[in-house]
Design an enzyme around this catalytic site. Structure first.
Site, PDB file in Angstrom:
ATOM      1  N   CYS A   1       0.853  -1.181   0.000  1.00  0.00           N
ATOM      2  CA  CYS A   1       0.000   0.000   0.000  1.00  0.00           C
ATOM      3  C   CYS A   1       0.890   1.233   0.000  1.00  0.00           C
ATOM      4  O   CYS A   1       2.096   1.130   0.231  1.00  0.00           O
ATOM      5  CB  CYS A   1      -0.928   0.016   1.203  1.00  0.00           C
ATOM      6  SG  CYS A   1      -0.059   0.172   2.746  1.00  0.00           S
TER       7      CYS A   1
ATOM      8  N   CYS B   1       2.857   2.021   2.984  1.00  0.00           N
ATOM      9  CA  CYS B   1       3.975   1.120   3.270  1.00  0.00           C
ATOM     10  C   CYS B   1       5.305   1.747   2.898  1.00  0.00           C
ATOM     11  O   CYS B   1       6.275   1.644   3.646  1.00  0.00           O
ATOM     12  CB  CYS B   1       3.825  -0.175   2.487  1.00  0.00           C
ATOM     13  SG  CYS B   1       2.287  -1.007   2.779  1.00  0.00           S
TER      14      CYS B   1
ATOM     15  N   ASP C   1      12.336  24.093 -30.384  1.00  0.00           N
ATOM     16  CA  ASP C   1      13.659  24.381 -30.915  1.00  0.00           C
ATOM     17  C   ASP C   1      13.601  24.049 -32.413  1.00  0.00           C
ATOM     18  O   ASP C   1      12.758  23.266 -32.829  1.00  0.00           O
ATOM     19  CB  ASP C   1      14.676  23.492 -30.191  1.00  0.00           C
ATOM     20  CG  ASP C   1      16.044  23.580 -30.800  1.00  0.00           C
ATOM     21  OD1 ASP C   1      16.605  24.679 -30.784  1.00  0.00           O
ATOM     22  OD2 ASP C   1      16.540  22.557 -31.297  1.00  0.00           O
TER      23      ASP C   1
ATOM     24  N   ASP D   1      16.285  18.947 -28.963  1.00  0.00           N
ATOM     25  CA  ASP D   1      17.003  17.722 -29.304  1.00  0.00           C
ATOM     26  C   ASP D   1      17.767  17.185 -28.090  1.00  0.00           C
ATOM     27  O   ASP D   1      18.355  16.123 -28.139  1.00  0.00           O
ATOM     28  CB  ASP D   1      17.941  17.932 -30.495  1.00  0.00           C
ATOM     29  CG  ASP D   1      18.937  19.043 -30.238  1.00  0.00           C
ATOM     30  OD1 ASP D   1      19.255  19.297 -29.062  1.00  0.00           O
ATOM     31  OD2 ASP D   1      19.396  19.674 -31.203  1.00  0.00           O
TER      32      ASP D   1
ATOM     33  N   ASP E   1      20.295  22.121 -26.345  1.00  0.00           N
ATOM     34  CA  ASP E   1      19.381  22.933 -25.554  1.00  0.00           C
ATOM     35  C   ASP E   1      19.036  22.306 -24.209  1.00  0.00           C
ATOM     36  O   ASP E   1      18.006  22.604 -23.622  1.00  0.00           O
ATOM     37  CB  ASP E   1      18.101  23.271 -26.319  1.00  0.00           C
ATOM     38  CG  ASP E   1      17.815  22.270 -27.390  1.00  0.00           C
ATOM     39  OD1 ASP E   1      17.745  22.645 -28.540  1.00  0.00           O
ATOM     40  OD2 ASP E   1      17.701  21.073 -27.031  1.00  0.00           O
TER      41      ASP E   1
HETATM   42  P1  ADP Z   1      18.833  26.271 -33.086  1.00  0.00           P
HETATM   43  O1  ADP Z   1      18.441  27.215 -32.026  1.00  0.00           O
HETATM   44  O2  ADP Z   1      18.056  26.498 -34.358  1.00  0.00           O
HETATM   45  O3  ADP Z   1      18.810  24.840 -32.674  1.00  0.00           O
HETATM   46  P2  ADP Z   1      21.701  26.600 -32.601  1.00  0.00           P
HETATM   47  O4  ADP Z   1      21.539  27.358 -31.322  1.00  0.00           O
HETATM   48  O5  ADP Z   1      22.258  25.230 -32.522  1.00  0.00           O
HETATM   49  O6  ADP Z   1      20.371  26.615 -33.500  1.00  0.00           O
HETATM   50  O7  ADP Z   1      22.636  27.482 -33.558  1.00  0.00           O
HETATM   51  C1  ADP Z   1      22.250  28.791 -33.888  1.00  0.00           C
HETATM   52  C2  ADP Z   1      23.025  29.350 -35.057  1.00  0.00           C
HETATM   53  O8  ADP Z   1      24.401  29.466 -34.728  1.00  0.00           O
HETATM   54  C3  ADP Z   1      22.979  28.495 -36.280  1.00  0.00           C
HETATM   55  O9  ADP Z   1      21.854  28.783 -37.073  1.00  0.00           O
HETATM   56  C4  ADP Z   1      24.278  28.882 -36.994  1.00  0.00           C
HETATM   57  O10 ADP Z   1      24.070  30.048 -37.745  1.00  0.00           O
HETATM   58  C5  ADP Z   1      25.212  29.192 -35.861  1.00  0.00           C
HETATM   59  N1  ADP Z   1      26.091  28.048 -35.556  1.00  0.00           N
HETATM   60  C6  ADP Z   1      26.072  27.282 -34.457  1.00  0.00           C
HETATM   61  N2  ADP Z   1      27.042  26.342 -34.492  1.00  0.00           N
HETATM   62  C7  ADP Z   1      27.682  26.499 -35.666  1.00  0.00           C
HETATM   63  C8  ADP Z   1      28.782  25.833 -36.315  1.00  0.00           C
HETATM   64  N3  ADP Z   1      29.420  24.789 -35.763  1.00  0.00           N
HETATM   65  N4  ADP Z   1      29.164  26.294 -37.521  1.00  0.00           N
HETATM   66  C9  ADP Z   1      28.529  27.332 -38.069  1.00  0.00           C
HETATM   67  N5  ADP Z   1      27.521  27.983 -37.528  1.00  0.00           N
HETATM   68  C10 ADP Z   1      27.077  27.605 -36.347  1.00  0.00           C
HETATM   69 MG    MG Z   2      19.504  23.168 -31.699  1.00  0.00          MG
END
Ligand code: ADP
Ligand code: MG
Length: 697
Positions: free
Chosen positions: A16, A19, A398, A592, A596
């Site tokens: 329960c 418990c 995102d 993802d 984020d």
């Molecule tokens: P989202 O918020 O769409 O998931 P991210 O925060 O991962 O995108 O990245 C935001 C932006 O930063 C991308 O759209 C790109 O312009 C730039 N960016 C991030 N990482 C890279 C990378 N390794 N090479 C080139 N541009 C990048």
């Molecule tokens: Mg992203």
């Protein structure tokens, strides 16, 4: 002070909700124990302790003193023994149920015809009372033990009711009350066992043995003896025993144990495979990378088993309610007796309101939903999140990797400044060599297609939400969005490409813009419909949050009919989540799970997409979707709403039913016999209602 350790201890005999609290208190009271979590479903306690100060015998004794037991640990033996005794008890209990269903019928009809008065008049009191006490002995023993531990239980109040009935010579009434105490116990056992089964079914999928190559020989080993790095042989029809990488062979693998998706996938050399999935056609040789509890499947089981720790508010409310409820009932009984001087009315009050189902119904409902969802590739880490999902009104999305497939492709290479396109691409791809971002992968992919030779970068630096910087050939290269590259706005063509929904990567050498790459990523096909369903399920605000530029974001947002904010850094996303929470919104963030993770953690519920094989994402999310399928998103909202509907119906029903019962009993309109019968009905109803959740379509 020595280092703290976390151990798991199996605990038997809990059926329960109270418990778990008894066991929890018992263990927490020991010296050297820092924290304890007791789980009803998986029948275990997870204890964080100082091994120098507490030892197993002390824990075992504390648990035993509280009235439960810690089985000796020989896991294999324990398992089989447990199963046979469980089958046995189940059969006995089924028998009980049938007998008592019959008793219920006889009682109602008998009371109606006045048979009990007949019985009381004919059979000598000492004989009847003797039988009652004999039959109730096991219950009375437990009641006395609880009393010694200063716990008030429902059986305690009912036993008082039995005594009251005996005191006025109504032994037949007392007998019926005892009968129904057993019925109640049966119902509780049965339902807890059913809820546990959802979790146990999952555990049963875990692989037990593996065929391993040792010294050129193939031998079958129990899973505990397999080591990381071993080569495991998988034949057609075998369950893959470990997480690993395919060294040789090809097969179609049914991954439904993990993803809930029964459509098999093709794997070949280099692919990752997961424990508990099944190879259907073809054989494989697999190098083991993770074993047992360390596999993705092992993590899933653990998370589901421990989902009970994340209790919903409504569950805490139910717990608190039960803590006050029984004393209140005792009080009402006392008042009834003082005013009416009617022992039978008092007995009826004690008996009618004592149903354990209030305490049990909520955790069972949560458990059933979590267990059933896990089998469909939806991992929910506790009732808390079901509760939040059911009342969520803001959903934040995102973009990259979540709404889109996360496999962008470079569509345009535009050189400015007279540099050659191939040279531009070589520099960009070299600088991006060590980045895990999907855009970086796209750049490398194109460079590979063009057979370009990359240069090893130095001083690689990733700037989240903006891009990367690195030294290539002694030149300072930057690849990223307009925030990272200062005079990006001067680029021609840029507006044009952005208006097509493309993401632009500006490339600069020593802070001077030399060109740009445009990437396009496809929207996942199920997203538009899933967004519509979310609206229909009552989500008022849906907003796209992205680090990408304004125009790209706007093109996508329009297509979906949602709001958007662009040019965000990871910390901006967290700030937006907080802002909504401050306005008393319940926020769900879908991402993802990798880049984020902080925003997911900040949200009331963070949902991560397609996490199979990614420990980071599995860890960060409150709800993890084991496959990349947006249809699961509205599904999880639906499951949550359904669960909360069941929980609320249960609580409302119990409240009304018990108030009515208590009132009738206190005013003497309900004979104790009928009170006993009435008491067991909501148990059946509520528990039946909750276990409906086990069957999720
Ligand atoms: P989202 O918020 O769409 O998931 P991210 O925060 O991962 O995108 O990245 C935001 C932006 O930063 C991308 O759209 C790109 O312009 C730039 N960016 C991030 N990482 C890279 C990378 N390794 N090479 C080139 N541009 C990048
Ligand atoms: Mg992203």
């Amino acid at each position: 002070m020595s280092e703290l350790k976390t151990i798991e201890v199996p605990v038997k005999g809990m059926d329960c909700a109270e418990c778990t609290q008894h066991v929890q208190h018992a263990i927490a009271g020991l010296q050297g124990v820092e924290s304890v979590n007791v789980f009803l479903a998986s029948e275990k306690a997870v204890i964080r302790l100082d091994p120098a100060r507490v030892e197993m015998p002390a824990i075992r004794k504390a648990v035993a003193d509280a009235g439960y037991s810690v089985p000796e640990t020989d896991p294999a033996k324990m398992e089989s023994e447990q199963r046979t005794t469980e089958d046995f008890t189940r059969r006995i209990l089924t028998l009980f149920a049938v007998v008592f269903g019959f008793v219920l019928f006889v009682v109602v009809v008998g009371e109606w015809l006045g048979l009990f008065e007949e019985l009381t008049a004919r059979v000598p009191f000492w004989l009847g009372a003797g039988l009652v006490i004999l039959a109730g002995l096991p219950i009375f023993r437990n009641v006395i033990r609880s009393a010694l531990h200063r716990q008030i239980t429902s059986h305690m109040l009912m036993s008082l009711g039995v005594l009251a009935a005996l005191a006025v010579g109504q032994w037949a009434t007392a007998a019926v009350v005892i009968c129904f105490m057993y019925v109640g116990e049966y119902v509780e056992n049965f339902t807890t066992e059913r809820a546990r089964r959802a979790v146990k079914n999952l555990t049963a999928l875990a692989p037990q043995t593996a065929r391993v190559e040792r010294d050129g020989q193939e031998i079958e080993l129990p899973i505990a003896d397999v080591r990381v790095g071993d080569t495991v042989v998988v034949r057609p029809g075998d369950k893959i025993p470990v997480d690993g990488q395919v060294l040789e062979g090809q097969a179609t693998v049914n991954q439904s144990a993990i993803t809930g998706e029964s459509m098999p996938v093709e794997v070949s050399v280099g692919a990752n495979v997961f424990a508990a999935t099944i190879a259907q056609l073809g054989s494989l040789r697999v190098r083991a990378t993770h074993i047992g509890a360390d596999t993705t499947f092992g993590h899933i089981i653990k998370l589901v088993e421990e989902a009970e720790a994340n209790r919903a508010d409504v569950q805490r409310f139910a717990d608190k309610f039960t803590a006050y409820y029984l004393p209140i009932v005792a009080g009402i009984a006392a008042v009834t007796f003082l005013i009416s001087r009617n022992p039978l009315a008092t007995a009826a009050v004690l008996v009618v309101a004592c149903s354990c189902s209030i305490a049990l119904a909520t955790p069972i409902a949560m458990l059933a939903s979590v267990g059933a969802a896990a089998q469909r590739g939806l991992l929910i880490k506790g009732g808390k999140y079901l509760e939040a999902l059911a009342r969520a009104d803001v959903v934040l999305l995102d973009k990259t990797g979540t709404l889109t497939l996360g496999k962008p492709q470079i569509t345009d290479v535009v050189s400015l400044n007279g540099i050659g396109e191939m040279e531009l691409l070589t520099l960009a791809a070299s600088a991006e060599r060590d980045s895990e971002h999907p855009l970086a992968r796209a750049v490398r992919e194109l460079a590979r297609e063009k057979n370009l030779a990359l240069v090893a970068p130095h001083e690689f630096q990733s700037i989240p939400g903006m891009g990367i910087r690195a030294q290539v050939n002694d030149k300072q290269i930057a690849v990223g969005n307009a925030r990272l590259v200062p005079d990006a706005n001067a680029a021609q063509n840029a507006r044009n490409l952005e208006a097509q929904g493309k993401t632009l990567l500006y490339v600069a050498v020593q802070d001077e813009l030399i060109g740009l790459l445009a990437a396009s990523d496809t929207l996942r096909p199920e997203v538009p419909d899933a967004v519509k369903q979310l609206r229909a399920l009552g989500v008022k605000k849906i907003e796209l949050l992205t680090g990408d530029n304004e125009r790209t974001a706007s093109a996508l947002a329009q297509q979906l009919g949602v709001d958007f904010r662009a040019n965000l850094l990871p910390q901006d996303k967290i700030a937006i989540v907080r802002e909504y929470q401050k306005q008393k919104h319940t926020v769900v963030m879908i991402g993802d799970g990798v880049n984020d993770a902080p925003a997911l953690a900040q949200a009331n519920v963070g949902i991560a997409m397609g996490v199979a094989g990614s420990d980071v994402a599995l860890e960060a999310a409150h709800v993890a979707l084991m496959r990349d399928d947006w249809n699961l998103v509205p599904d999880v909202f639906r499951i949550a709403q359904r669960t909360m509907r069941v929980v609320k119906t249960n609580l409302a029903f119990t409240a009304i039913y018990n108030t009515l019962g208590l009132t009738l009993a206190a005013f003497g309109f309900l004979p104790p016999i009928l009170a006993a019968a009435a008491q067991s009905l909501p148990d059946l109803g509520i528990l039946g209602n909750s276990s409906r959740l086990l069957r999720q379509k």
